[in-house]
Write a protein that holds these residues in place. Structure first.
Motif, PDB file in Angstrom:
ATOM      1  N   GLN A  75       0.805  -1.216   0.000  1.00 52.67           N
ATOM      2  CA  GLN A  75       0.000   0.000   0.000  1.00 52.67           C
ATOM      3  C   GLN A  75       0.842   1.272   0.000  1.00 52.67           C
ATOM      4  N   LYS A  76       1.803   1.349   0.904  1.00 50.62           N
ATOM      5  CA  LYS A  76       2.546   2.597   1.088  1.00 50.62           C
ATOM      6  C   LYS A  76       3.694   2.755   0.100  1.00 50.62           C
ATOM      7  N   TRP A  77       4.299   1.641  -0.298  1.00 50.01           N
ATOM      8  CA  TRP A  77       5.444   1.721  -1.211  1.00 50.01           C
ATOM      9  C   TRP A  77       5.143   1.148  -2.598  1.00 50.01           C
ATOM     10  N   LYS A  78       3.888   0.755  -2.826  1.00 52.87           N
ATOM     11  CA  LYS A  78       3.419   0.308  -4.150  1.00 52.87           C
ATOM     12  C   LYS A  78       4.233  -0.866  -4.707  1.00 52.87           C
ATOM     13  N   LEU A  79       4.629  -1.787  -3.822  1.00 54.47           N
ATOM     14  CA  LEU A  79       5.355  -2.984  -4.242  1.00 54.47           C
ATOM     15  C   LEU A  79       4.357  -4.126  -4.449  1.00 54.47           C
ATOM     16  N   LYS A  80       4.296  -4.666  -5.647  1.00 52.73           N
ATOM     17  CA  LYS A  80       3.286  -5.679  -5.961  1.00 52.73           C
ATOM     18  C   LYS A  80       3.492  -6.980  -5.186  1.00 52.73           C
ATOM     19  N   ASN A  81       4.718  -7.449  -5.123  1.00 52.76           N
ATOM     20  CA  ASN A  81       5.023  -8.679  -4.390  1.00 52.76           C
ATOM     21  C   ASN A  81       6.374  -8.508  -3.703  1.00 52.76           C
ATOM     22  N   PRO A  82       6.398  -7.814  -2.569  1.00 54.57           N
ATOM     23  CA  PRO A  82       7.669  -7.463  -1.927  1.00 54.57           C
ATOM     24  C   PRO A  82       8.501  -8.682  -1.532  1.00 54.57           C
ATOM     25  N   LYS A  83       9.802  -8.518  -1.674  1.00 54.60           N
ATOM     26  CA  LYS A  83      10.763  -9.569  -1.327  1.00 54.60           C
ATOM     27  C   LYS A  83      11.267  -9.306   0.089  1.00 54.60           C
ATOM     28  N   ILE A  84      11.033 -10.275   0.987  1.00 52.50           N
ATOM     29  CA  ILE A  84      11.346 -10.079   2.404  1.00 52.50           C
ATOM     30  C   ILE A  84      12.305 -11.159   2.887  1.00 52.50           C
ATOM     31  N   CYS A  85      13.293 -10.725   3.661  1.00 50.17           N
ATOM     32  CA  CYS A  85      14.231 -11.646   4.300  1.00 50.17           C
ATOM     33  C   CYS A  85      13.909 -11.714   5.788  1.00 50.17           C
ATOM     34  N   VAL A  86      13.590 -12.910   6.269  1.00 49.44           N
ATOM     35  CA  VAL A  86      13.294 -13.125   7.685  1.00 49.44           C
ATOM     36  C   VAL A  86      14.551 -13.655   8.375  1.00 49.44           C
ATOM     37  N   LEU A  87      14.999 -12.956   9.400  1.00 54.64           N
ATOM     38  CA  LEU A  87      16.204 -13.360  10.111  1.00 54.64           C
ATOM     39  C   LEU A  87      15.908 -14.461  11.116  1.00 54.64           C
ATOM     40  N   GLY A  88      16.918 -15.303  11.374  1.00 53.83           N
ATOM     41  CA  GLY A  88      16.807 -16.268  12.445  1.00 53.83           C
ATOM     42  C   GLY A  88      17.010 -15.578  13.783  1.00 53.83           C
ATOM     43  N   LEU A  89      16.665 -16.274  14.856  1.00 55.09           N
ATOM     44  CA  LEU A  89      16.848 -15.714  16.191  1.00 55.09           C
ATOM     45  C   LEU A  89      18.235 -16.012  16.756  1.00 55.09           C
ATOM     46  N   ASN A  90      18.697 -17.228  16.531  1.00 57.21           N
ATOM     47  CA  ASN A  90      19.931 -17.708  17.141  1.00 57.21           C
ATOM     48  C   ASN A  90      21.135 -17.545  16.214  1.00 57.21           C
ATOM     49  N   PRO A  91      22.358 -17.643  16.754  1.00 54.19           N
ATOM     50  CA  PRO A  91      23.546 -17.617  15.890  1.00 54.19           C
ATOM     51  C   PRO A  91      23.448 -18.674  14.795  1.00 54.19           C
ATOM     52  N   ASN A 126       1.701 -19.672  -0.467  1.00 54.53           N
ATOM     53  CA  ASN A 126       0.811 -18.678  -1.088  1.00 54.53           C
ATOM     54  C   ASN A 126       1.542 -17.805  -2.101  1.00 54.53           C
ATOM     55  N   LYS A 127       2.727 -18.287  -2.509  1.00 51.44           N
ATOM     56  CA  LYS A 127       3.541 -17.660  -3.559  1.00 51.44           C
ATOM     57  C   LYS A 127       4.001 -16.248  -3.198  1.00 51.44           C
ATOM     58  N   LEU A 128       4.332 -16.069  -1.927  1.00 50.00           N
ATOM     59  CA  LEU A 128       4.887 -14.802  -1.480  1.00 50.00           C
ATOM     60  C   LEU A 128       6.403 -14.899  -1.412  1.00 50.00           C
ATOM     61  N   ASN A 129       7.072 -13.796  -1.706  1.00 47.03           N
ATOM     62  CA  ASN A 129       8.545 -13.780  -1.799  1.00 47.03           C
ATOM     63  C   ASN A 129       9.179 -13.585  -0.424  1.00 47.03           C
ATOM     64  N   ILE A 130       9.280 -14.668   0.313  1.00 43.02           N
ATOM     65  CA  ILE A 130       9.854 -14.599   1.654  1.00 43.02           C
ATOM     66  C   ILE A 130      10.933 -15.660   1.794  1.00 43.02           C
ATOM     67  N   ASP A 131      12.128 -15.214   2.208  1.00 43.50           N
ATOM     68  CA  ASP A 131      13.252 -16.128   2.437  1.00 43.50           C
ATOM     69  C   ASP A 131      13.597 -16.171   3.914  1.00 43.50           C
ATOM     70  N   GLY A 132      14.212 -17.291   4.344  1.00 44.35           N
ATOM     71  CA  GLY A 132      14.684 -17.407   5.708  1.00 44.35           C
ATOM     72  C   GLY A 132      14.329 -18.752   6.313  1.00 44.35           C
ATOM     73  N   PRO A 133      14.629 -18.916   7.602  1.00 39.96           N
ATOM     74  CA  PRO A 133      15.339 -17.968   8.463  1.00 39.96           C
ATOM     75  C   PRO A 133      16.803 -17.835   8.070  1.00 39.96           C
ATOM     76  N   GLU A 134      17.223 -16.596   7.888  1.00 41.27           N
ATOM     77  CA  GLU A 134      18.561 -16.270   7.407  1.00 41.27           C
ATOM     78  C   GLU A 134      19.474 -15.916   8.588  1.00 41.27           C
ATOM     79  N   PRO A 135      20.707 -16.451   8.636  1.00 39.60           N
ATOM     80  CA  PRO A 135      21.640 -16.040   9.688  1.00 39.60           C
ATOM     81  C   PRO A 135      21.870 -14.529   9.644  1.00 39.60           C
TER      82      PRO A 135
END
Length: 318
Positions: free
Chosen positions: A186-202, A228-237
């Motif tokens: 909505q705010k940045w007009k990104l159709k399918n935003p690419k998101i990196c989810v970080l891990g919690l631990n080392p 659901n075909k969303l661009n999400i990667d992780g959990p990333e170190p």
């Protein structure tokens, strides 16, 4: 006309100073702003800063800053926080936030507040994000910091490090990602935003050897969104998530705790970053710095973050 309320923060800090400096560079937009607080304090700062600004209570006149006057409780000594003005700080914030809820204001820009000062006064205050969520009756909001290099959202905000793990749940991560994705669209007009989810631990848990949260909580949520075909990667170190090639790859990062992703963002763009609360019924943008009492008497504060907050809020209400 859409109005943007400015709550400058602690009058003893640099918040009012950077707000006035930023406003001085946006004269053509004065009719879109309401500066909330003590008009005499603003006039004092204006004279000290030699900005040649003009102020008037409840005006829509061209070239004049519209002030919603709320009087100070005690005289301000720059650089010296005073609990006698804690109620004043809260009154300004209440005017801005309740006004936004009542649709008087389309957006709120907030300046820095000293949390300990507010708590010493007797008001339980852990931060703007939590306060605005409570006053808006929103259980799920997301703190996102942004600059020209990256955007970092937080799964947990102002909680002690020892309590982070128990504050991360499948439901909480799902809600956070839904809000983040929706607002990026909505705010940045990104159709399918690419998101990196970080891990919690080392090393993102090292397959369970260094912690199980990635396997039991974080990865199942990511897999659900991927279905659901969303661009999400992780959990990333986290220690390799912000290398240059990855910075260019992602639209936003989801950090598990406050000091995991924000040191990187502030290293790259401290002083020109902003804080945006996602999930509220109105736009809230803030500067990325604190009260900086140590330089308040020098009138040398950098207004880049306040300027970016004004630019972003204007862009979002259009």
């Amino acid at each position: 006309m859409s109005l943007i309320a400015i709550s400058p923060g602690d009058p003893a800090g640099i918040g009012p100073e950077v707000c006035l400096k930023a406003l001085s560079k946006n004269k053509k937009h004065y009719k879109k702003f309401v500066l909330i607080g003590d008009i005499d304090h603003f006039k004092f700062l204006n004279k000290k800063l030699d900005l040649n600004l003009k102020f008037k209570k409840d005006t829509r006149a061209s070239g004049i800053i519209n002030v919603r006057h709320i009087p100070l409780a005690a005289k301000v000594a720059l650089g010296k926080p005073n609990t006698k003005n804690a109620k004043y700080i809260l009154d300004v914030l209440f005017e801005a936030s309740l006004g936004a809820l009542d649709k008087k204001y389309s957006a709120v820009i907030t300046g820095p507040i000293n949390k300990s000062l507010i708590n010493e006064y007797g008001f339980d205050f852990s931060g703007h994000t939590e306060f605005l969520a409570d006053i808006s009756n929103k259980k799920n909001v997301v703190m996102l910091l942004s600059n020209k290099f990256l955007k970092v959202a937080l799964a947990t905000t102002h909680v002690p490090l020892k309590e982070v793990s128990k504050n991360i749940s499948t439901k909480k991560l799902e809600n956070t990602l839904k809000i983040l994705i929706n607002e990026l669209k909505q705010k940045w007009k990104l159709k399918n935003p690419k998101i990196c989810v970080l891990g919690l631990n080392p090393h993102a848990g090292e397959n369970g050897f260094l912690g199980s949260e990635e396997i039991e909580v974080i990865k199942p949520v990511i897999d659900k969104f991927k279905k659901n075909k969303l661009n999400i990667d992780g959990p990333e170190p986290a220690d390799t998530a912000f290398v240059p090639e990855k910075l260019n790859k992602y639209d936003a990062y989801l950090s598990m705790f406050h000091d995991q992703g924000l040191p990187v963002l502030k290293t790259l763009g401290f002083g020109s970053s902003i804080n945006i609360t996602l999930g509220l019924p109105f736009i809230r943008v803030s500067v990325d710095h604190g009260t900086a009492y140590d330089i308040a008497k020098k009138f040398s504060a950098n207004e880049a973050s306040a300027q970016e907050a004004i630019r972003t809020s204007l862009e979002m209400i259009e």
